[in-house]
Write a protein that holds these residues in place. Structure first.
Motif, short mmCIF file in Angstrom:
data_model
loop_
_atom_site.label_atom_id
_atom_site.label_comp_id
_atom_site.label_asym_id
_atom_site.label_seq_id
_atom_site.Cartn_x
_atom_site.Cartn_y
_atom_site.Cartn_z
N MET A 102 0.81 -1.22 0.00
CA MET A 102 0.00 0.00 0.00
C MET A 102 0.84 1.27 0.00
N PHE A 103 2.09 1.19 0.47
CA PHE A 103 2.98 2.35 0.45
C PHE A 103 4.10 2.10 -0.55
N GLN A 104 4.27 3.00 -1.49
CA GLN A 104 5.38 2.91 -2.42
C GLN A 104 6.70 3.31 -1.76
N LYS A 105 6.62 4.11 -0.72
CA LYS A 105 7.81 4.53 0.02
C LYS A 105 7.67 4.12 1.48
N ASP A 106 8.72 3.54 2.03
CA ASP A 106 8.75 3.28 3.46
C ASP A 106 8.86 4.63 4.18
N PRO A 107 8.00 4.90 5.16
CA PRO A 107 8.05 6.20 5.86
C PRO A 107 9.24 6.36 6.80
N GLY A 277 5.21 7.09 -7.91
CA GLY A 277 5.80 6.05 -8.74
C GLY A 277 4.77 5.21 -9.49
N ASP A 278 4.93 3.90 -9.41
CA ASP A 278 4.08 2.98 -10.17
C ASP A 278 2.62 3.06 -9.76
N ALA A 279 2.35 3.49 -8.54
CA ALA A 279 0.96 3.56 -8.07
C ALA A 279 0.14 4.54 -8.89
N GLN A 280 0.77 5.51 -9.51
CA GLN A 280 0.02 6.51 -10.26
C GLN A 280 -0.60 5.94 -11.53
N THR A 281 0.00 4.89 -12.07
CA THR A 281 -0.54 4.28 -13.29
C THR A 281 -1.06 2.87 -13.06
N LEU A 282 -0.45 2.13 -12.14
CA LEU A 282 -0.85 0.74 -11.90
C LEU A 282 -1.82 0.61 -10.74
N GLY A 283 -1.98 1.69 -9.99
CA GLY A 283 -2.88 1.65 -8.84
C GLY A 283 -2.13 1.51 -7.54
N ILE A 284 -2.72 2.05 -6.47
CA ILE A 284 -2.17 1.85 -5.13
C ILE A 284 -2.05 0.35 -4.87
N THR A 325 -6.55 -0.60 -10.42
CA THR A 325 -7.67 -0.43 -9.51
C THR A 325 -7.58 0.92 -8.80
N GLY A 326 -8.65 1.68 -8.85
CA GLY A 326 -8.72 2.96 -8.14
C GLY A 326 -8.06 4.13 -8.84
N VAL A 327 -7.38 3.91 -9.97
CA VAL A 327 -6.67 5.01 -10.63
C VAL A 327 -7.64 6.06 -11.14
N ALA A 328 -8.71 5.63 -11.80
CA ALA A 328 -9.69 6.58 -12.33
C ALA A 328 -10.35 7.37 -11.19
N LEU A 329 -10.67 6.67 -10.10
CA LEU A 329 -11.28 7.34 -8.96
C LEU A 329 -10.30 8.35 -8.35
N MET A 330 -9.04 7.98 -8.26
CA MET A 330 -8.03 8.88 -7.70
C MET A 330 -7.92 10.15 -8.55
N ARG A 331 -7.88 9.99 -9.87
CA ARG A 331 -7.78 11.15 -10.74
C ARG A 331 -9.03 12.02 -10.62
#
Length: 336
Positions: A102-107, A277-284, A325-331
């Motif tokens: 769920m996180f592309q970056k470790d906090p 990163g990849d979440a922007q196109t492939l989804g969270i 999944t969720g990309v369209a909703l996010m946009r």
């Protein structure tokens, strides 16, 4: 005749059994907080229910270790901090599988005082004192030494108390980039310099969803529904009305404050923790095998594992993510 047809249709509908929602227990690795917000949102706003799931979130905490519950079959899904835990499971023959990140970056981050000559990440290795917890000293600190030249001479044990760091302006300290900056400002009265390890090569995914290999094999549709609903929950939490999720977080963690949640969500967005990163196109939730291998190879160089002792084919599956999944909703929500 029309009335009779409507009555017949109603009777047929009443006779059709309604499928009960699948009960799911999802355990987190700490007390409820903004970093768990998407899961709480999916529960609070009915997203899990829409996906046919009756979800119970079981929080972790300082005296709660939920990790053994997954292989023991007492929970269905587990939130795991980063890939190091998953590597350890595979190495030790524990049959768990990562199904989403769920996180592309470790906090995970290092913090420094402003005005002390720290201009960049490389200056941190010059700090005379580094407040680092014992478990971190044997994990990502080893990577900092091998990749960036940090020294064990800097180490002091961090006991999750900000006092020593606040009292020593020359020192640095570990913490979560979406939590500790808020606490440092509240207690110390200043905004710390924040250096996210992910921006300097610590390439692990974070806030992973793990389940057992048996669940993946026998209940793939259950896994898919839980992952998809969690993704939608995260999109809505970050960019929609997150008040339902926040209310459940505050219920499960009475010590949490609404102001802290709000500021943490702001930091998650600012730092790109979830949807970069990849979440922007492939989804969270997106994962790529090559990135998992990159992180593994760095940990081998750091001495945490021997080459070949972790079967990377068993660490994670991308079967349930990378589908947009969720990309369209996010946009849509971002564009409002």
């Amino acid at each position: 005749m029309k009335r009779r047809s409507l009555l017949l249709a109603a009777l047929c509908a009443a006779a059709t059994p309604v499928r009960a929602a699948d009960k799911v227990v999802f355990a987190t690795n700490w007390k409820a907080q903004a970093a768990h917000g998407g899961f709480y949102q999916a529960l609070a706003d009915g997203t899990y229910a829409k996906y046919g799931l009756d979800v119970q979130i079981r929080p972790g905490g300082p005296q709660v270790n939920n990790r053994p519950l997954l292989p023991a079959g007492r929970i269905d899904f587990l939130m795991t901090g980063n890939l190091l835990h998953s590597f350890d499971n595979v190495k030790n023959g524990v049959p768990t599988v990562v199904v989403a990140a769920m996180f592309q970056k470790d906090p995970q981050a290092l913090f420094a005082h402003p005005g002390q000559g720290v201009r960049g990440f490389e200056d941190l290795k010059k700090a005379p004192v580094a407040w680092i917890a014992k478990d971190a000293q044997f994990t990502w600190w080893a990577w900092l030494k091998s990749e960036h030249g940090f020294r064990d001479e800097q180490l002091r044990p961090y006991a999750y108390n900000l006092g020593p760091f606040l009292a020593n302006p020359k020192s640095i300290q570990q913490g979560y980039a979406v939590e500790e900056p808020v606490s440092i400002e509240q207690q110390g009265g200043f905004k710390p310099l924040t250096f996210l390890l992910a921006d300097h090569g610590f390439s692990t995914y974070s806030t992973l969803i793990e389940t057992t290999a048996e669940t993946v094999a026998r209940k793939p549709e259950l896994v898919r529904r839980f992952v998809d609903a969690s993704i939608v929950g995260w999109v809505t939490y970050l960019y929609g009305d997150r008040r339902p999720g926040d209310a459940l977080i505050l219920r499960d963690n009475p010590d949490m404050r609404a102001e802290t949640i709000a500021r943490s969500v702001g930091l998650m967005k600012e730092l790109g923790i979830v949807d970069s990163g990849d979440a922007q196109t492939l989804g969270i939730g997106a994962m790529k095998p090559e990135r998992i291998r990159d992180f593994h190879d760095k940990m081998v160089r750091a001495g945490l594992y021997r080459a070949g002792e972790v079967d990377l084919e068993r660490v994670a599956t991308t079967h349930f993510v990378n589908r947009g999944t969720g990309v369209a909703l996010m946009r849509q929500l971002r564009g409002r």
